[in-house]
Design a protein around this motif. Structure first.
Motif, PDB file in Angstrom:
ATOM      1  N   VAL A 145       0.884  -1.170   0.000  1.00 24.01           N
ATOM      2  CA  VAL A 145       0.000   0.000   0.000  1.00 24.01           C
ATOM      3  C   VAL A 145       0.918   1.215   0.000  1.00 24.01           C
ATOM      4  O   VAL A 145       1.667   1.438   0.959  1.00 24.01           O
ATOM      5  CB  VAL A 145      -0.927   0.022   1.227  1.00 24.01           C
ATOM      6  CG1 VAL A 145      -1.914   1.177   1.105  1.00 24.01           C
ATOM      7  CG2 VAL A 145      -1.660  -1.304   1.366  1.00 24.01           C
ATOM      8  N   ILE A 146       0.875   1.964  -1.090  1.00 19.30           N
ATOM      9  CA  ILE A 146       1.749   3.129  -1.238  1.00 19.30           C
ATOM     10  C   ILE A 146       0.885   4.381  -1.074  1.00 19.30           C
ATOM     11  O   ILE A 146       0.015   4.673  -1.912  1.00 19.30           O
ATOM     12  CB  ILE A 146       2.444   3.115  -2.607  1.00 19.30           C
ATOM     13  CG1 ILE A 146       3.240   1.800  -2.789  1.00 19.30           C
ATOM     14  CG2 ILE A 146       3.374   4.319  -2.757  1.00 19.30           C
ATOM     15  CD1 ILE A 146       3.812   1.614  -4.171  1.00 19.30           C
TER      16      ILE A 146
ATOM     17  N   VAL B  71      -2.515   3.776  -3.092  1.00 19.00           N
ATOM     18  CA  VAL B  71      -2.462   2.875  -4.240  1.00 19.00           C
ATOM     19  C   VAL B  71      -2.032   1.505  -3.728  1.00 19.00           C
ATOM     20  O   VAL B  71      -1.096   1.403  -2.917  1.00 19.00           O
ATOM     21  CB  VAL B  71      -1.459   3.395  -5.293  1.00 19.00           C
ATOM     22  CG1 VAL B  71      -1.262   2.367  -6.400  1.00 19.00           C
ATOM     23  CG2 VAL B  71      -1.931   4.716  -5.866  1.00 19.00           C
ATOM     24  N   VAL B  72      -2.699   0.441  -4.171  1.00 18.27           N
ATOM     25  CA  VAL B  72      -2.334  -0.915  -3.775  1.00 18.27           C
ATOM     26  C   VAL B  72      -1.653  -1.602  -4.954  1.00 18.27           C
ATOM     27  O   VAL B  72      -2.218  -1.700  -6.047  1.00 18.27           O
ATOM     28  CB  VAL B  72      -3.554  -1.740  -3.323  1.00 18.27           C
ATOM     29  CG1 VAL B  72      -3.147  -3.180  -3.006  1.00 18.27           C
ATOM     30  CG2 VAL B  72      -4.193  -1.100  -2.096  1.00 18.27           C
ATOM     31  N   HIS B  73      -0.428  -2.052  -4.717  1.00 18.59           N
ATOM     32  CA  HIS B  73       0.330  -2.840  -5.702  1.00 18.59           C
ATOM     33  C   HIS B  73       0.306  -4.277  -5.205  1.00 18.59           C
ATOM     34  O   HIS B  73       0.895  -4.597  -4.182  1.00 18.59           O
ATOM     35  CB  HIS B  73       1.761  -2.316  -5.798  1.00 18.59           C
ATOM     36  CG  HIS B  73       2.593  -3.019  -6.816  1.00 18.59           C
ATOM     37  ND1 HIS B  73       2.839  -2.505  -8.063  1.00 18.59           N
ATOM     38  CD2 HIS B  73       3.222  -4.222  -6.780  1.00 18.59           C
ATOM     39  CE1 HIS B  73       3.587  -3.346  -8.754  1.00 18.59           C
ATOM     40  NE2 HIS B  73       3.835  -4.401  -7.987  1.00 18.59           N
ATOM     41  N   SER B  74      -0.383  -5.156  -5.913  1.00 16.60           N
ATOM     42  CA  SER B  74      -0.666  -6.493  -5.373  1.00 16.60           C
ATOM     43  C   SER B  74       0.554  -7.403  -5.315  1.00 16.60           C
ATOM     44  O   SER B  74       0.597  -8.320  -4.506  1.00 16.60           O
ATOM     45  CB  SER B  74      -1.753  -7.165  -6.209  1.00 16.60           C
ATOM     46  OG  SER B  74      -1.229  -7.670  -7.433  1.00 16.60           O
ATOM     47  N   GLY B  75       1.567  -7.163  -6.182  1.00 15.61           N
ATOM     48  CA  GLY B  75       2.626  -8.157  -6.315  1.00 15.61           C
ATOM     49  C   GLY B  75       2.037  -9.462  -6.831  1.00 15.61           C
ATOM     50  O   GLY B  75       0.918  -9.503  -7.361  1.00 15.61           O
ATOM     51  N   ASP B  76       2.771 -10.555  -6.697  1.00 10.69           N
ATOM     52  CA  ASP B  76       2.253 -11.881  -7.050  1.00 10.69           C
ATOM     53  C   ASP B  76       1.546 -12.450  -5.820  1.00 10.69           C
ATOM     54  O   ASP B  76       2.104 -12.427  -4.725  1.00 10.69           O
ATOM     55  CB  ASP B  76       3.395 -12.815  -7.458  1.00 10.69           C
ATOM     56  CG  ASP B  76       4.002 -12.444  -8.802  1.00 10.69           C
ATOM     57  OD1 ASP B  76       3.570 -11.432  -9.387  1.00 10.69           O
ATOM     58  OD2 ASP B  76       4.908 -13.160  -9.256  1.00 10.69           O
ATOM     59  N   TRP B  77       0.344 -12.999  -6.018  1.00 12.89           N
ATOM     60  CA  TRP B  77      -0.412 -13.422  -4.839  1.00 12.89           C
ATOM     61  C   TRP B  77      -1.448 -14.472  -5.222  1.00 12.89           C
ATOM     62  O   TRP B  77      -1.714 -14.719  -6.403  1.00 12.89           O
ATOM     63  CB  TRP B  77      -1.111 -12.232  -4.195  1.00 12.89           C
ATOM     64  CG  TRP B  77      -2.193 -11.622  -5.051  1.00 12.89           C
ATOM     65  CD1 TRP B  77      -2.014 -10.779  -6.121  1.00 12.89           C
ATOM     66  CD2 TRP B  77      -3.600 -11.835  -4.942  1.00 12.89           C
ATOM     67  NE1 TRP B  77      -3.223 -10.442  -6.670  1.00 12.89           N
ATOM     68  CE2 TRP B  77      -4.228 -11.079  -5.972  1.00 12.89           C
ATOM     69  CE3 TRP B  77      -4.411 -12.568  -4.079  1.00 12.89           C
ATOM     70  CZ2 TRP B  77      -5.596 -11.043  -6.170  1.00 12.89           C
ATOM     71  CZ3 TRP B  77      -5.786 -12.540  -4.258  1.00 12.89           C
ATOM     72  CH2 TRP B  77      -6.372 -11.787  -5.292  1.00 12.89           C
ATOM     73  N   LYS B  78      -2.012 -15.085  -4.227  1.00 18.47           N
ATOM     74  CA  LYS B  78      -3.166 -15.969  -4.344  1.00 18.47           C
ATOM     75  C   LYS B  78      -3.826 -16.027  -2.973  1.00 18.47           C
ATOM     76  O   LYS B  78      -3.271 -15.479  -1.996  1.00 18.47           O
ATOM     77  CB  LYS B  78      -2.751 -17.371  -4.792  1.00 18.47           C
ATOM     78  CG  LYS B  78      -1.846 -18.089  -3.781  1.00 18.47           C
ATOM     79  CD  LYS B  78      -1.444 -19.468  -4.254  1.00 18.47           C
ATOM     80  CE  LYS B  78      -2.596 -20.443  -4.191  1.00 18.47           C
ATOM     81  NZ  LYS B  78      -2.171 -21.815  -4.527  1.00 18.47           N
TER      82      LYS B  78
ATOM     83  N   ALA C  21     -10.875   2.601   3.933  1.00 18.39           N
ATOM     84  CA  ALA C  21     -10.227   3.913   4.004  1.00 18.39           C
ATOM     85  C   ALA C  21     -10.137   4.585   2.637  1.00 18.39           C
ATOM     86  O   ALA C  21      -9.893   5.790   2.558  1.00 18.39           O
ATOM     87  CB  ALA C  21      -8.831   3.770   4.609  1.00 18.39           C
ATOM     88  N   GLY C  22     -10.322   3.811   1.580  1.00 14.10           N
ATOM     89  CA  GLY C  22     -10.304   4.374   0.231  1.00 14.10           C
ATOM     90  C   GLY C  22      -9.036   4.015  -0.531  1.00 14.10           C
ATOM     91  O   GLY C  22      -7.924   4.193  -0.025  1.00 14.10           O
ATOM     92  N   VAL C  23      -9.212   3.503  -1.750  1.00 12.79           N
ATOM     93  CA  VAL C  23      -8.081   3.103  -2.600  1.00 12.79           C
ATOM     94  C   VAL C  23      -8.230   3.769  -3.960  1.00 12.79           C
ATOM     95  O   VAL C  23      -9.248   3.600  -4.644  1.00 12.79           O
ATOM     96  CB  VAL C  23      -8.033   1.566  -2.764  1.00 12.79           C
ATOM     97  CG1 VAL C  23      -6.950   1.170  -3.762  1.00 12.79           C
ATOM     98  CG2 VAL C  23      -7.790   0.891  -1.415  1.00 12.79           C
ATOM     99  N   LEU C  24      -7.227   4.544  -4.343  1.00 14.65           N
ATOM    100  CA  LEU C  24      -7.235   5.185  -5.656  1.00 14.65           C
ATOM    101  C   LEU C  24      -7.190   4.157  -6.776  1.00 14.65           C
ATOM    102  O   LEU C  24      -7.950   4.234  -7.744  1.00 14.65           O
ATOM    103  CB  LEU C  24      -6.033   6.125  -5.791  1.00 14.65           C
ATOM    104  CG  LEU C  24      -6.084   7.481  -5.108  1.00 14.65           C
ATOM    105  CD1 LEU C  24      -4.736   8.176  -5.252  1.00 14.65           C
ATOM    106  CD2 LEU C  24      -7.187   8.332  -5.722  1.00 14.65           C
ATOM    107  N   ALA C  25      -6.260   3.191  -6.655  1.00 14.10           N
ATOM    108  CA  ALA C  25      -6.065   2.228  -7.742  1.00 14.10           C
ATOM    109  C   ALA C  25      -5.488   0.936  -7.200  1.00 14.10           C
ATOM    110  O   ALA C  25      -4.715   0.934  -6.233  1.00 14.10           O
ATOM    111  CB  ALA C  25      -5.157   2.816  -8.815  1.00 14.10           C
ATOM    112  N   LEU C  26      -5.867  -0.152  -7.849  1.00 15.01           N
ATOM    113  CA  LEU C  26      -5.245  -1.457  -7.607  1.00 15.01           C
ATOM    114  C   LEU C  26      -4.456  -1.824  -8.845  1.00 15.01           C
ATOM    115  O   LEU C  26      -5.012  -1.939  -9.948  1.00 15.01           O
ATOM    116  CB  LEU C  26      -6.301  -2.520  -7.321  1.00 15.01           C
ATOM    117  CG  LEU C  26      -5.806  -3.976  -7.294  1.00 15.01           C
ATOM    118  CD1 LEU C  26      -4.755  -4.181  -6.212  1.00 15.01           C
ATOM    119  CD2 LEU C  26      -6.972  -4.947  -7.104  1.00 15.01           C
ATOM    120  N   ILE C  27      -3.160  -1.973  -8.683  1.00 13.37           N
ATOM    121  CA  ILE C  27      -2.284  -2.447  -9.756  1.00 13.37           C
ATOM    122  C   ILE C  27      -2.093  -3.930  -9.491  1.00 13.37           C
ATOM    123  O   ILE C  27      -1.420  -4.321  -8.527  1.00 13.37           O
ATOM    124  CB  ILE C  27      -0.938  -1.686  -9.771  1.00 13.37           C
ATOM    125  CG1 ILE C  27      -1.163  -0.224 -10.156  1.00 13.37           C
ATOM    126  CG2 ILE C  27       0.026  -2.323 -10.748  1.00 13.37           C
ATOM    127  CD1 ILE C  27      -1.559   0.670  -9.029  1.00 13.37           C
TER     128      ILE C  27
END
Length: 545
Positions: free
Chosen positions: A130-131, A138-145, A167-173
């Protein structure tokens, strides 16, 4: 390979710096990485590099490119341990400032406030980021499952994702690898349950090919082998490197110590399970050398079994097929995830399928979805799924896209310089405009002709030219061409005016064209042609140029 840049208030934060491996388009190259020319210009405005996890396509380029960046590297303990092992191969290891961030920890640098959120993947300590800046999160997911029962580590922190979403997220990458796969990807615990009966049903030596970085799989294999009364061996350098990092950080705890490849031959064939590198058919990996009968310590015989506990990465199908065919021709039983007997899987993906993506969108409720980490079809499928989850806006980026997330409506506003760098021996070259790679293609497809031409002091051909051809032809055709080449070159060079015969470059080009025409006329080939020009300066010697 992955490299992402986040910018705010004139400062930059890099997320991941990975590599990919070569294919037939880059002959003679092993490792390819991003061209970082754009961010190199930032200098001290690049505040740091955050590594989401320790897969090669996310952190493998650090050992090659860090001297050009010279910024702090932020990583969790396991990723930091593995990075230190890789940096031991460099002469700048002591200069790299590695900042260890605890799991679920956070740090601040310049305008960026970064929080790490636990997810699950096929390697220890994967993280979503979370940046936060003054513009929002902005949330950068990385590799996940979403693995409800991971063999190692904790399950994804769904509660924290919900809090972040509220809290509110502008974007999910977000990761798009399995955006076209329905359902969920399955749990590593299912693989553990499936391996034991499969190994128990094998009567002789068992080899199991998987990704070296999948520490949970190593744990599962070691436990299944132990339950079947077999010792577990690691065969391949990268497996032992992973073993060291995972042991130091407390993740890998086999029921008994792993056996080395040097000791495999001393064990009864029905008392060993070998974990081997080479699940993707890599030419220098352990399984490939075993299949070719070239491994110094390990062999496979008729009646042995090889299990492929991994997926076939697109582009590797031919290499994997060659290895499997070699094994089958020797009477070795080959089992893949597609034909494994029993009810449970012998491999599960480390990336989210569609149901898992839906869960993440329900938790975070971002204003914008930006699919990454996949081919075009995956990105588009991900964007369509995001829209079906009521995400107001989606953007599908291409390499080099500069995206404004805030203030204002998110949009792709520009493109920056980008490309690929290749490690060619000990030097880095730019793939897109490399004359070296182009020459290798020409040599590979058309062959090479090298001709030595000797000119006397008057600039005329003095002796019979010497020709060497590789990959062009052999036998009588070459002998016939050599016999006529002296006359061909005498005519071509002799037609040049006296002044031009004194110019080496003119003579070389004239001779090159004449030789290429002669080869094309006689053999129908157009090889890469080089002329080695020798000028005589007196009776006793010559001057090469």
């Amino acid at each position: 390979m992955n490299l992402y840049l986040y910018g705010a208030e004139g400062k930059w934060l890099m997320v991941d710096l990975g590599i990919t491996f070569s294919d037939e388009s880059t002959p003679g190259i092993d490792v390819i990485m991003p061209d970082i020319a754009f961010i190199e210009q930032a200098g001290r405005d690049l505040l740091g590099l955050v590594l989401t996890h320790a897969h090669e396509d996310h952190f493998g380029a650090v050992q090659y490119l860090w001297p050009r960046l010279r910024c702090p590297v932020y990583a969790t303990p396991f990723t930091a341990a593995l990075l230190r092992l890789k940096l031991q191969e460099t002469d700048f290891a002591a200069e790299v400032k590695i900042v260890e961030v605890p799991l679920s920890g956070s740090f601040k640098t310049g305008p960026f406030d970064v929080e790490l959120v636990t997810v699950t993947h096929s390697i220890p300590e994967p993280n979503a980021l979370v940046i936060r800046t003054r513009h929002g999160a902005v949330v950068h997911s990385g590799d996940w499952k979403l693995d409800p029962e991971p063999v190692l580590g904790k399950a994804a922190d769904s509660d924290r994702f919900r809090e972040i979403g509220e809290a509110g997220v502008l974007a999910l990458i977000g990761d798009s690898t399995n955006a076209m796969v329905s359902g969920s990807t399955g749990s590593e615990s299912e693989v553990r349950a499936a391996l034991e009966p499969l190994i128990a049903g094998c009567s002789q030596r068992v080899a199991l090919a998987c990704f070296a970085s999948n520490v949970a799989r190593l744990q599962s294999i070691s436990e299944a082998a132990y339950a079947c009364g077999r010792h577990c061996a690691l065969v391949g350098r990268s497996l032992w490197r992973m073993h060291q990092a995972a042991t130091e950080t407390g993740y890998l705890k086999p029921p008994e110590p792993f056996v080395t490849e040097h000791d495999v031959g001393f064990l009864p064939r029905d008392k060993v399970v070998m974990v081997v590198t080479g699940s993707q058919g890599e030419p220098r990996a352990a399984l490939t050398r075993i299949a070719q009968g070239e491994h110094a310590n390990v062999t496979l015989e008729e009646g042995d079994t090889v299990l492929f506990s991994s997926r076939d990465i697109p582009g590797n199908e031919k290499a994997i097929g060659r290895v499997r065919n070699l094994l089958v021709s020797q009477g070795v039983r080959v089992i893949t995830p597609d034909d494994a007997p029993g009810e449970g899987p012998i491999h599960v993906s480390g990336h989210p399928a569609r149901d898992e993506l839906v869960s993440m969108y329900q938790w975070l409720q971002p204003q914008t979805a930006i699919p990454v980490h996949g081919e075009t079809q995956h990105l588009r499928a991900h964007a369509e799924l995001a829209r079906s989850c009521q995400v107001p806006q989606t953007l599908i980026p291409e390499d080099g896209a500069l995206i404004r997330l805030a203030p204002g409506r998110p949009a792709i506003v520009d493109r920056v310089a980008h490309g690929r760098m290749a490690l060619d021996g000990t030097r880095l070259i730019r793939v897109e405009d490399s004359e070296t790679i182009r020459e290798r293609h020409r040599m590979a497809f058309n062959g090479v002709a090298i001709v030595t031409v000797v000119l006397n002091r008057q600039g005329r051909v003095a002796d019979a030219p010497q020709i060497a051809m590789m990959g062009v032809d052999e036998g009588e055709a070459l002998a016939d061409l050599e016999a006529d080449l002296e006359d061909i070159l005498r005519d071509a060079v002799g037609q040049l005016p006296t002044a031009r015969r004194r110019d080496d470059e003119t003579v070389r080009e004239t001779a090159r064209i004449a030789v290429r025409r002669a080869i094309r006329h006689r053999l129908g080939k157009k090889p890469m042609t080089q002329i080695h020009l020798v000028r005589q300066t007196g009776r006793g010697g010559g001057d090469q140029s």
